[in-house]
Write an enzyme that holds these catalytic residues in place. Sequence first.
Site, PDB file in Angstrom:
ATOM      1  N   THR A 183       0.825  -1.204   0.000  1.00  0.00           N
ATOM      2  CA  THR A 183       0.000   0.000   0.000  1.00  0.00           C
ATOM      3  C   THR A 183       0.859   1.254   0.000  1.00  0.00           C
ATOM      4  O   THR A 183       2.006   1.238   0.496  1.00  0.00           O
ATOM      5  CB  THR A 183      -0.914   0.013   1.247  1.00  0.00           C
ATOM      6  OG1 THR A 183      -1.558   1.290   1.355  1.00  0.00           O
ATOM      7  CG2 THR A 183      -0.090  -0.212   2.522  1.00  0.00           C
ATOM      8  N   TYR A 235      -2.120   0.119  10.897  1.00  0.00           N
ATOM      9  CA  TYR A 235      -2.241  -0.437   9.545  1.00  0.00           C
ATOM     10  C   TYR A 235      -0.969  -0.190   8.737  1.00  0.00           C
ATOM     11  O   TYR A 235      -0.438  -1.104   8.089  1.00  0.00           O
ATOM     12  CB  TYR A 235      -3.446   0.181   8.833  1.00  0.00           C
ATOM     13  CG  TYR A 235      -3.550  -0.202   7.379  1.00  0.00           C
ATOM     14  CD1 TYR A 235      -3.981  -1.471   7.004  1.00  0.00           C
ATOM     15  CD2 TYR A 235      -3.220   0.709   6.369  1.00  0.00           C
ATOM     16  CE1 TYR A 235      -4.065  -1.833   5.667  1.00  0.00           C
ATOM     17  CE2 TYR A 235      -3.309   0.360   5.035  1.00  0.00           C
ATOM     18  CZ  TYR A 235      -3.728  -0.917   4.687  1.00  0.00           C
ATOM     19  OH  TYR A 235      -3.804  -1.266   3.357  1.00  0.00           O
TER      20      TYR A 235
END
Length: 374
Positions: A148, A191
Amino acid sequence: MTGRNLSHATRDKAGSRPAFNGRTAPVLVVGGSGFIGSNLADSYLADGENVIVLDNLSRAGAEENLDWLKTRHGARVHPVIADIRDAAAIEPAFADARAVFHFAAQTAVTTSLSHPLEDFEVNALGTLNVLEAARKAGRNASVIFASTNKVYGALGDLGVAKAGDQYQPTDEAIRIHGVGEDRPLDFCTPYGCSKGAADQYVLDYATSFGLPTAVLRMSCIYGPRQFGTEDQGWVAHFLRRAISGRSITLYGDGRQVRDVLHVRDAVGAYRAVLDEIGMLAGRAFNLGGGPENAVSLRSLLNEIETLLHHPVACEHRAWRPGDQLYYVSDTRALCKAIGWRPRIGWRPGLSDLCDWIRASRPNPAEMQHRRGVA
């Protein structure tokens, strides 16, 4: 891949090994019932290949996506219902795989803040389980990991200025090309930390163990088979809310800019990286729509109103932790490495997703709007 009791998640085919009877070695898609995973699996299945779909079916839409794959491709789809947190349960699925694509993840920043341990177990430990399963299988299978852009952090040092309905970087090179892979890693939020740790483990397995691995640091992927939520898959989430006549919540002022990429283009990139893994092992690349597909939240909402021919109600709330004001992928390294570029512009891509949502889930409120009923 998260949110379901682990023992329940692994009960169906966990521990079993698909039998291929000498047929061509299959591709294994971890998280293969998810949005990108199911699209990638479909592309290989459409080419006549066998695909192992490993998923715990916990995410909304996952069972529907798996049923879709089985309906289209029958016996060449080999489901393994297991959770990547359970190393013993997933190992048999790797025994015959010639390549592994790893999409299974906890995908929401908000969830990571409320359940950081679960986030770590899925994203960091789960990825290590995937890598170990691939290594122990002894086939030297390639592992391509879906990372990501959040590994670059909140980009708080990136100077931006308001330009109409969007933020634009003050640095001309970033404004023209986007954020490159030379940007220092800066994990923030649980995250970002868990995905960042996984990102680095995948790259290190190429160095430490000679496993042919590569990482794609994704921006915003959208398209058919996406069952987006407020926390992940925001393009589909916006469209679904708008089609059903519900309001959309914007966190911050809505000028945040992201580069969006249609899932067909993303699938093409993943497949091309695997085809060239001999040259690309141990490398990380940005994957997104690039500057030509950069759009602010406000601008995308305006386009949705144009598509639907009616206004979309919005409400604003406070900024969320770690939200980047501007992130656009510099994809020049990937383009050079595999000869890839995005082919679907964000406006026709958004229209394609809108058509799929309408066709797959007709909505009475949308039907009224189409007939001009207030």
